[in-house]
Each structure stands twice: as structure tokens, then as C-alpha cells.
Design an enzyme around this catalytic site. Sequence first.
Site, mmCIF file in Angstrom:
data_model
loop_
_atom_site.group_PDB
_atom_site.id
_atom_site.type_symbol
_atom_site.label_atom_id
_atom_site.label_comp_id
_atom_site.label_asym_id
_atom_site.label_seq_id
_atom_site.Cartn_x
_atom_site.Cartn_y
_atom_site.Cartn_z
ATOM 1 N N ASP A 67 0.978 -1.188 0.256
ATOM 2 C CA ASP A 67 -0.090 0.344 0.297
ATOM 3 C C ASP A 67 1.083 0.881 0.097
ATOM 4 O OD1 ASP A 67 -1.814 2.363 0.787
ATOM 5 O OD2 ASP A 67 -2.691 0.662 1.590
ATOM 6 N N SER A 144 -1.013 12.420 -13.319
ATOM 7 C CA SER A 144 -1.387 13.351 -12.384
ATOM 8 C C SER A 144 -2.778 13.172 -13.125
ATOM 9 C CB SER A 144 -1.004 13.939 -12.331
ATOM 10 O OG SER A 144 -2.034 15.909 -12.289
ATOM 11 N N LYS A 162 -3.857 16.287 -6.102
ATOM 12 C CA LYS A 162 -3.450 16.067 -7.158
ATOM 13 C C LYS A 162 -2.358 16.922 -7.983
ATOM 14 C CE LYS A 162 -4.039 12.093 -9.320
ATOM 15 N NZ LYS A 162 -3.434 11.046 -9.858
HETATM 16 P P1 NAP Z 1 -7.609 2.255 -11.238
HETATM 17 O O1 NAP Z 1 -7.443 1.411 -12.497
HETATM 18 O O2 NAP Z 1 -8.304 1.814 -10.558
HETATM 19 O O3 NAP Z 1 -5.608 2.060 -10.938
HETATM 20 C C1 NAP Z 1 -4.935 1.899 -9.827
HETATM 21 C C2 NAP Z 1 -4.024 1.252 -9.585
HETATM 22 O O4 NAP Z 1 -3.627 1.187 -8.456
HETATM 23 C C3 NAP Z 1 -4.364 -0.234 -9.579
HETATM 24 O O5 NAP Z 1 -3.455 -0.653 -9.891
HETATM 25 C C4 NAP Z 1 -4.308 -0.472 -7.467
HETATM 26 O O6 NAP Z 1 -4.459 -1.561 -7.568
HETATM 27 C C5 NAP Z 1 -3.678 0.671 -7.405
HETATM 28 N N1 NAP Z 1 -3.745 1.296 -6.046
HETATM 29 C C6 NAP Z 1 -4.774 2.340 -5.560
HETATM 30 N N2 NAP Z 1 -4.377 2.196 -4.207
HETATM 31 C C7 NAP Z 1 -3.539 1.588 -4.013
HETATM 32 C C8 NAP Z 1 -3.062 1.899 -3.034
HETATM 33 N N3 NAP Z 1 -3.211 2.485 -1.604
HETATM 34 N N4 NAP Z 1 -1.480 1.265 -2.903
HETATM 35 C C9 NAP Z 1 -0.965 0.366 -3.837
HETATM 36 N N5 NAP Z 1 -1.881 0.675 -5.026
HETATM 37 C C10 NAP Z 1 -2.876 1.132 -4.962
HETATM 38 O O7 NAP Z 1 -7.334 3.294 -12.201
HETATM 39 P P2 NAP Z 1 -7.058 3.921 -13.428
HETATM 40 O O8 NAP Z 1 -8.439 4.486 -13.981
HETATM 41 O O9 NAP Z 1 -6.502 3.554 -14.479
HETATM 42 O O10 NAP Z 1 -6.133 5.715 -12.570
HETATM 43 C C11 NAP Z 1 -4.744 5.642 -12.908
HETATM 44 C C12 NAP Z 1 -4.412 6.908 -12.886
HETATM 45 O O11 NAP Z 1 -4.756 7.619 -13.848
HETATM 46 C C13 NAP Z 1 -4.716 7.505 -11.582
HETATM 47 O O12 NAP Z 1 -3.623 8.294 -11.047
HETATM 48 C C14 NAP Z 1 -5.602 8.124 -12.433
HETATM 49 O O13 NAP Z 1 -6.264 9.362 -11.230
HETATM 50 C C15 NAP Z 1 -5.302 9.207 -13.316
HETATM 51 N N6 NAP Z 1 -6.136 9.574 -14.191
HETATM 52 C C16 NAP Z 1 -7.120 8.129 -14.760
HETATM 53 C C17 NAP Z 1 -8.593 8.707 -15.550
HETATM 54 C C18 NAP Z 1 -9.009 8.015 -16.214
HETATM 55 O O14 NAP Z 1 -10.124 8.055 -16.741
HETATM 56 N N7 NAP Z 1 -9.410 6.656 -15.479
HETATM 57 C C19 NAP Z 1 -8.091 10.659 -16.143
HETATM 58 C C20 NAP Z 1 -7.690 10.973 -15.276
HETATM 59 C C21 NAP Z 1 -6.422 10.654 -14.605
HETATM 60 P P3 NAP Z 1 -4.916 -2.073 -6.114
HETATM 61 O O15 NAP Z 1 -6.473 -2.125 -6.071
HETATM 62 O O16 NAP Z 1 -4.301 -3.871 -5.977
HETATM 63 O O17 NAP Z 1 -4.213 -1.406 -4.881
#
Ligand code: NAP
Length: 272
Positions: A67, A144, A162
Site C-alpha cells: 500500500d 496526474s 493531484k
Molecule cells: P485504477 O484502474 O483504479 O488503477 C489504480 C491502480 O492503483 C491499481 O493498480 C490499484 O491496485 C492501485 N492502487 C490503488 N490504491 C492503492 C494503494 N493505496 N497502494 C498501492 N496501490 C494502489 O485507476 P485508473 O482509472 O486507471 O487511474 C490510474 C491513474 O490515472 C490514477 O493516478 C488516476 O488519478 C489517473 N487518471 C485516470 C483517469 C481516467 O480516466 N481513468 C483520468 C485522469 C487521470 P490495487 O487495487 O491492487 O491496490
Amino acid sequence: MNLNGDFSGKTVLVVGGTSGICRAAAERFAGLGCSVCVISRSQEKIDATVAALAELGAQDSCGYSVDVRNGEALREALRQLHARWGALDIVVSGAAGNFPALASNLSDNGFAAVVDIDLKGTFHVMSAIYPYLRKPGASVINISAPQAQLAMAGQVHVCAAKAGVDMITRTLCIEWGAEGVRVNSVIPGPVEGTEGMERLAPDEKMRGKIAATVPLQRLGRGRDIADACVFLSSDLASYISGVVLPVDGGWSLGGAATIGTGLAQMLQQQQQ
Ligand code: NAP
Ligand code: COA
């Protein structure tokens, strides 16, 4: 473009690399023949990802269940990774938490949970990787979000966290530059099929509306963000450090501002 020769054998750590955008980045580097390590909490997700990375051509693949809120556990994982591979060439750090909540309905603990994961977690990652970065030559990329630059209703916790992440990027660009380490941020636009997108736009109609506000008229794909990470880690970007790069089809120029209105309406209806 054939980048395999440039990346083959490079060592890559992707924090949060077991799903969504960061998994796409881990897979992209694996396909280029890098050794790829992923860190996240769920051992199940790590096992599945490590196997997939090997299938895609990673020279080596491994993972640690940590974590990011636990700095000491991260340091221990990095000690073990260093013993396995030696210096790290590329780090992508994108573990994050998000949920929509109006500030008036967000507890101290809710605010703290996101700040602890996104902002303090990013610092913990930076501090744990520093001793093991290849100097000179390493590329560090923090993932970010548009909320870093754009106030958004229902996202006070994410906006605060962020914005801090991007200031970590800029500060470390200055502190680590003399050792030949580059540090950049990538701001993904709305990316299809991700947890982040599901949470902010839970139905197809909302996602369609968002896509229509992107100048390029489509949602992003994990591969779009992964390609930007490859570019920023390549020799083509050897003089780029301290930038915050939107990879969003132009969304940040206006469209992104509209998502907060939709979110606020959804949250107000839920509260009624
Ligand atoms: P996601 O699929 O929920 O992935 C999050 C990842 O982080 C998973 O591997 C999760 O795995 C891990 N994680 C979460 N909490 C954690 C913790 N406390 N310690 C260690 N690992 C942790 O997210 P996503 O939507 O692809 O987003 C990924 C990144 O892109 C983020 O930084 C987000 O802010 C950014 N972002 C996303 C979007 C979008 O459209 N999705 C847009 C702008 C920015 P575990 O559950 O195994 O911990
Ligand atoms: N609205 C308001 N508050 C919420 C909430 C919501 N939708 N979801 C969680 N919270 C609050 C909880 O109520 C709790 O506060 P409390 O103790 O005052 O009740 C606080 O946030 C922490 O919740 P908890 O479930 O204990 O946190 P956790 O550490 O187990 O999980 C999260 C962290 C909440 C961020 C969780 O959603 C997560 O792990 N997310 C990772 C995946 C993700 O968010 N992906 C998208 C990336 S952009």
C-alpha cells in the site's frame, strides 16, 4: 515506429500497474522487451499482471504487494527489487483513489484517504525509488489528473492531492536534474474502460457526453497514455523534464470544465 532496440532490457517499475492506465503502461513496456515490476495492494491482481507481462515479452516480470500509504513497506520492496535487477531506468507512479463527493458531504477521513494515497503516496514512491534510480539516465513519470489544474465539483480531495503531485514533479525535476534524472507528469484525459472513468461517469450516456466535449471526439485509451510514457522515457525526450503533459485529445482546453457540472448534478440528486 520500432522502439524495441531502444528499450530492450531496460528496468521499469510501474506503481499502480495492475489495472487501468498504469497496467496499459506496464504492458507497453513489457512488449518492448523491458523488465517490468508492478506494485499495488492486491496479490491476486499482481499475480495476473505479472503473468500477462511475461506473455507480452517482458525480459523479466515481478510484483510486490504494497500500500503506497506505507513508506517503509515501499522502501523494503525497492530494496528487494534492486537486489534482483540493479538500477531502475524508468518509473511510472500512478496509484490513486477517487470517488465523487461534494465537500459538504466529505468526512475528514474521506479527504485524508485520497490525499494519503495520491499525494503522500507519490512522495513515498519518490523517496523509495531515489537511491536506486540510474544516474544519469532515469526517467520518472507521475500520473496526474485534469483535477490538478481545473477545479471540479465533487473532487475537492482529488484536486488538492493531484495539484500537489505536479508540484512534487516540478520540485524533483530541479533537485534531481543535476544527477541526470528527468521527472515529468502526464495528465490523462477521460480514459475508456477504467475504474476512474466508471466512478466519475457511471453510465454510458454520461460517458458519451464527455466524449463529445473532447476536441478529438473520443475518449482516451490506455495505450494513448502508455505511448506518452514511452516517449517521455525515450532518447527523443532527453531534454524534457519538469513538464506536466496533458494527453487528452485537447480536453483540458475547455471540455474538461463541463464534467464537474454533471458530477455536481449527480451528487445533488443522490443527496436528495
Ligand atoms: P485504477 O484502474 O483504479 O488503477 C489504480 C491502480 O492503483 C491499481 O493498480 C490499484 O491496485 C492501485 N492502487 C490503488 N490504491 C492503492 C494503494 N493505496 N497502494 C498501492 N496501490 C494502489 O485507476 P485508473 O482509472 O486507471 O487511474 C490510474 C491513474 O490515472 C490514477 O493516478 C488516476 O488519478 C489517473 N487518471 C485516470 C483517469 C481516467 O480516466 N481513468 C483520468 C485522469 C487521470 P490495487 O487495487 O491492487 O491496490
Ligand atoms: N463518498 C464519500 N466518502 C467516501 C466515499 C464516497 N463515495 N467512499 C469512501 N469514502 C470515505 C469513507 O466513508 C471513509 O471515511 P469515514 O471513515 O469518515 O467514513 C474514507 O473515505 C476512507 O474510506 P475507506 O473505504 O476506509 O478507504 P480505503 O482506504 O479502504 O480505500 C478509497 C480508499 C476510498 C479511495 C477506495 O475507493 C480505493 O481503494 N480506491 C482505489 C481505486 C480507485 O479509486 N480507482 C480510481 C483511480 S482514479
